[in-house]
Design a protein around this motif. Structure first.
Motif, mmCIF file in Angstrom:
data_model
loop_
_atom_site.group_PDB
_atom_site.id
_atom_site.type_symbol
_atom_site.label_atom_id
_atom_site.label_comp_id
_atom_site.label_asym_id
_atom_site.label_seq_id
_atom_site.Cartn_x
_atom_site.Cartn_y
_atom_site.Cartn_z
ATOM 1 N N LYS A 1 16.156 -54.141 -28.206
ATOM 2 C CA LYS A 1 15.656 -53.429 -27.108
ATOM 3 C C LYS A 1 15.007 -54.519 -26.142
ATOM 4 N N ASN A 2 14.324 -55.257 -26.523
ATOM 5 C CA ASN A 2 13.492 -56.120 -25.465
ATOM 6 C C ASN A 2 14.248 -57.574 -25.572
ATOM 7 N N LYS A 3 15.443 -57.571 -25.861
ATOM 8 C CA LYS A 3 16.073 -59.010 -25.548
ATOM 9 C C LYS A 3 16.794 -59.033 -24.180
ATOM 10 N N ASN A 4 16.723 -60.251 -23.620
ATOM 11 C CA ASN A 4 17.336 -60.509 -22.404
ATOM 12 C C ASN A 4 18.896 -60.171 -22.433
ATOM 13 N N LEU A 5 19.228 -59.322 -21.665
ATOM 14 C CA LEU A 5 20.819 -59.001 -21.594
ATOM 15 C C LEU A 5 21.891 -60.291 -21.704
ATOM 16 N N GLY A 6 21.334 -61.083 -20.886
ATOM 17 C CA GLY A 6 22.188 -62.581 -20.823
ATOM 18 C C GLY A 6 22.301 -63.213 -22.067
ATOM 19 N N ASN A 7 21.376 -62.954 -23.242
ATOM 20 C CA ASN A 7 21.612 -63.574 -24.410
ATOM 21 C C ASN A 7 22.302 -62.886 -25.642
ATOM 22 N N LEU A 8 22.678 -61.620 -25.226
ATOM 23 C CA LEU A 8 23.624 -60.970 -26.075
ATOM 24 C C LEU A 8 25.242 -61.931 -26.204
#
Length: 248
Positions: free
Chosen positions: A117-124
């Motif tokens: 939920k709080n993770k940066n989208l670019g790190n997925l």
């Protein structure tokens, strides 16, 4: 027994023409509550066009469309994102949707990515991002869910896990799903009805029936049909959300 009350969208000999060229024509299909209908076919066969007809994006169509719901979720084939932006998953969820935190949490829990939920989208990873896209699409509990190649950028094991998740979403929300896939045998256990397109409907029916159809074999080759038979026979186990085989 199927009831007309369960039909969410129905295409009757639908087609769409652009620049004096038919993108797809004479397509008839219906999606019912709790059922998954999969569109397969080679590139340029009209799969995305058919999905957009079902969504009502293309207005000037041949044939007709009957739609009995306005509660629709959509995962497009391509989505443009500036990956340099510090955009968290929870921020992405509300970019174009007016949803509250409880709705976000419920959707992320169902798709198994609450921890992101709080993770940066670019790190997925590719699989994580596809699950977030699914979460966003189901956040308002749609009755009809349209998914255009929802497993792209995911490896084979991840594909199987995502298709299992899509089946879980259908069962949990009792929503109808129109699913576009490039590959029939990986959706074998997660679809009720298959429509094979090549500018028009080549064949339709259960996955097994379609795989045996001569027009399917012409499009995808005899080998594809044999792969499906092997897959159907041997797929007697379940996968976890991560794609691993569950042990009894």
């Amino acid at each position: 027994m199927n009831s007309d009350n369960n039909i969410l969208v129905k295409l009757n000999n639908a087609g769409f023409r652009q620049n004096n060229k038919w993108l797809v024509e004479d397509v008839s299909l219906q999606v019912e509550k709790g059922k998954i209908v999969t569109l397969i076919g080679p590139n340029g066969s009209g799969k995305s066009t058919t999905a957009k007809i079902a969504l009502g994006i293309y207005k000037n169509i041949e044939g007709s469309i009957e739609k009995n719901t306005n509660k629709i979720g959509y995962v497009p084939q391509k989505i443009s994102i500036d990956w340099t932006l510090p955009l968290r998953v929870k921020d992405f969820m509300v970019l174009t949707e007016n949803i509250n935190d409880d709705q976000i949490n419920e959707a992320l829990l169902l798709t198994g990515v609450m921890h992101l939920k709080n993770k940066n989208l670019g790190n997925l990873s590719g699989g994580e991002f596809q699950r977030v896209l699914l979460s966003r699409a189901i956040s308002k509990k749609p009755e009809l869910l349209v998914l255009d190649e929802p497993v792209q950028g995911v490896d084979y094991t991840g594909e199987i896990a995502l298709y299992a998740l899509i089946k879980k979403i259908s069962d949990t929300l009792n929503c109808g799903i129109l699913l576009i896939s490039h590959d029939l045998h990986t959706v074998m256990t997660a679809t009720d009805h298959v429509v094979c397109l090549n500018g028009h409907v080549c064949c339709s029916g259960s996955p097994t029936d379609v795989a045996k159809n001569s027009e399917y074999k012409t499009l995808f080759g005899e080998q594809a049909s044999q792969i499906l038979s092997v897959y159907e026979h041997k797929h007697d186990h379940e996968h976890s959300d991560e794609g691993r085989i569950k042990k009894n």
